[in-house]
Design a protein around this motif. Structure first.
Motif, PDB file in Angstrom:
ATOM      1  N   THR A 166      73.504 -44.714  53.228  1.00 62.35           N
ATOM      2  CA  THR A 166      72.758 -43.818  53.433  1.00 62.35           C
ATOM      3  C   THR A 166      72.077 -42.013  53.242  1.00 62.35           C
ATOM      4  O   THR A 166      72.514 -41.318  54.115  1.00 62.35           O
ATOM      5  CB  THR A 166      71.382 -44.653  53.844  1.00 62.35           C
ATOM      6  OG1 THR A 166      71.324 -45.641  54.005  1.00 62.35           O
ATOM      7  CG2 THR A 166      69.967 -43.967  53.774  1.00 62.35           C
ATOM      8  N   LYS A 167      72.113 -41.622  52.017  1.00 63.65           N
ATOM      9  CA  LYS A 167      71.629 -40.260  52.141  1.00 63.65           C
ATOM     10  C   LYS A 167      70.217 -39.879  52.373  1.00 63.65           C
ATOM     11  O   LYS A 167      69.541 -40.388  52.381  1.00 63.65           O
ATOM     12  CB  LYS A 167      71.510 -39.534  50.867  1.00 63.65           C
ATOM     13  CG  LYS A 167      73.047 -39.915  50.031  1.00 63.65           C
ATOM     14  CD  LYS A 167      74.339 -38.877  50.282  1.00 63.65           C
ATOM     15  CE  LYS A 167      74.987 -38.975  49.194  1.00 63.65           C
ATOM     16  NZ  LYS A 167      76.395 -38.551  49.870  1.00 63.65           N
ATOM     17  N   THR A 175      67.799 -36.345  54.598  1.00 64.20           N
ATOM     18  CA  THR A 175      67.159 -35.841  54.589  1.00 64.20           C
ATOM     19  C   THR A 175      66.517 -34.803  55.966  1.00 64.20           C
ATOM     20  O   THR A 175      66.615 -35.861  56.267  1.00 64.20           O
ATOM     21  CB  THR A 175      66.291 -34.955  53.554  1.00 64.20           C
ATOM     22  OG1 THR A 175      64.994 -35.609  53.828  1.00 64.20           O
ATOM     23  CG2 THR A 175      66.427 -35.131  52.381  1.00 64.20           C
ATOM     24  N   THR A 193      64.084 -37.258  56.754  1.00 66.19           N
ATOM     25  CA  THR A 193      63.918 -38.748  56.551  1.00 66.19           C
ATOM     26  C   THR A 193      63.869 -39.467  58.016  1.00 66.19           C
ATOM     27  O   THR A 193      64.393 -39.161  58.922  1.00 66.19           O
ATOM     28  CB  THR A 193      65.233 -38.556  55.859  1.00 66.19           C
ATOM     29  OG1 THR A 193      65.647 -37.878  54.388  1.00 66.19           O
ATOM     30  CG2 THR A 193      65.643 -40.190  55.680  1.00 66.19           C
ATOM     31  N   ASN A 209      70.396 -33.155  56.741  1.00 67.42           N
ATOM     32  CA  ASN A 209      70.878 -33.588  55.040  1.00 67.42           C
ATOM     33  C   ASN A 209      72.153 -33.337  55.213  1.00 67.42           C
ATOM     34  O   ASN A 209      73.250 -33.017  56.382  1.00 67.42           O
ATOM     35  CB  ASN A 209      70.390 -32.262  54.536  1.00 67.42           C
ATOM     36  CG  ASN A 209      69.389 -31.846  54.326  1.00 67.42           C
ATOM     37  OD1 ASN A 209      68.929 -32.669  54.794  1.00 67.42           O
ATOM     38  ND2 ASN A 209      68.855 -30.517  53.687  1.00 67.42           N
ATOM     39  N   GLY A 210      71.975 -35.161  54.767  1.00 67.20           N
ATOM     40  CA  GLY A 210      73.709 -35.696  55.331  1.00 67.20           C
ATOM     41  C   GLY A 210      73.613 -36.907  54.372  1.00 67.20           C
ATOM     42  O   GLY A 210      72.780 -37.123  53.691  1.00 67.20           O
ATOM     43  N   GLU A 211      74.716 -37.375  54.945  1.00 66.82           N
ATOM     44  CA  GLU A 211      74.768 -39.330  54.992  1.00 66.82           C
ATOM     45  C   GLU A 211      75.253 -39.600  56.499  1.00 66.82           C
ATOM     46  O   GLU A 211      75.941 -39.405  56.629  1.00 66.82           O
ATOM     47  CB  GLU A 211      76.241 -39.440  54.006  1.00 66.82           C
ATOM     48  CG  GLU A 211      76.038 -40.850  53.578  1.00 66.82           C
ATOM     49  CD  GLU A 211      77.861 -40.727  52.645  1.00 66.82           C
ATOM     50  OE1 GLU A 211      78.686 -41.824  52.947  1.00 66.82           O
ATOM     51  OE2 GLU A 211      78.066 -40.344  51.727  1.00 66.82           O
ATOM     52  N   VAL A 231      76.045 -38.556  61.353  1.00 73.20           N
ATOM     53  CA  VAL A 231      75.502 -37.598  60.432  1.00 73.20           C
ATOM     54  C   VAL A 231      76.914 -37.407  60.196  1.00 73.20           C
ATOM     55  O   VAL A 231      77.257 -36.128  60.373  1.00 73.20           O
ATOM     56  CB  VAL A 231      73.717 -37.363  60.069  1.00 73.20           C
ATOM     57  CG1 VAL A 231      73.919 -37.017  58.650  1.00 73.20           C
ATOM     58  CG2 VAL A 231      73.125 -37.892  60.450  1.00 73.20           C
ATOM     59  N   GLN A 266      75.432 -32.021  54.963  1.00 69.58           N
ATOM     60  CA  GLN A 266      75.372 -31.609  53.249  1.00 69.58           C
ATOM     61  C   GLN A 266      75.613 -30.312  53.457  1.00 69.58           C
ATOM     62  O   GLN A 266      74.927 -29.625  53.735  1.00 69.58           O
ATOM     63  CB  GLN A 266      75.255 -32.326  52.174  1.00 69.58           C
ATOM     64  CG  GLN A 266      75.927 -33.841  52.200  1.00 69.58           C
ATOM     65  CD  GLN A 266      75.381 -34.732  51.546  1.00 69.58           C
ATOM     66  OE1 GLN A 266      74.461 -34.255  50.925  1.00 69.58           O
ATOM     67  NE2 GLN A 266      75.932 -36.052  50.816  1.00 69.58           N
TER      68      GLN A 266
END
Length: 166
Positions: A115-116, A118, A121, A140-142, A163, A166
């Motif tokens: 899941t991406k 921010t 989130t 921010n990342g995955e 995580v 990004q």
């Protein structure tokens, strides 16, 4: 019921000889119990660390009696783990409580691996004293890995997610 009223009740019960007190008012319920001399302690869960040692290949010299028994023994391959990636960000628990992956038992989890996310989130909920605290990704990342199970008790600072920024 206001916090100040609850504090006053606690003071009154503490000064009295009452061992247990229950108060219900307009759908709210307050229960108080005095320490009865029994001490409870919560021991932290032991963390098991497995370390893999990678040995160099071993070569055995030939013996005259059994020259066909000489073989090179390859070293076992170390298992790959996402935790060894130094570029990963770890989302940790800001408090002691119960970890929940979703807003309700029948709802989908907030995030899954892949899941991406921010910085704002919501990735999970940590319940502490009947208060449900939404935890944000802060980066921010995955999501690479979820490090705890749904319904598991977590400690302050315990890693919850890995995580890939990004």
């Amino acid at each position: 019921m206001k916090v100040q009223e609850i504090r006053e009740l606690i003071k009154l019960i503490d000064k009295s000889s009452i061992d247990e007190f229950v108060f219900e008012f307009e759908g709210s319920k307050v229960e108080m119990k005095k320490n009865s001399g029994v001490t409870y302690s919560i021991a932290p869960q032991p963390v098991v660390v497995q370390e893999t040692v990678q040995a160099a290949p071993v070569q055995v010299e030939s013996l005259p009696a059994a020259p066909s028994a000489v073989q090179e023994v390859p070293a076992p391959e170390a298992p790959k783990s996402v935790d060894t990636d130094e570029n990963l960000h770890t989302i940790t628990s800001p408090m002691v409580g119960t970890f929940y992956q979703s807003p309700s038992p029948d709802a989908e989890p907030y995030v899954k691996p892949g899941t991406k996310v921010t910085g704002d989130t919501i990735v999970c909920i940590v319940e502490a004293m009947k208060l449900f605290n939404e935890i944000e990704a802060e980066v921010n990342g995955e999501i690479v890995e979820i490090l705890v199970k749904d319904g598991q008790l977590v400690e302050y600072g315990q890693p919850l997610f890995s995580v890939k920024p990004q």
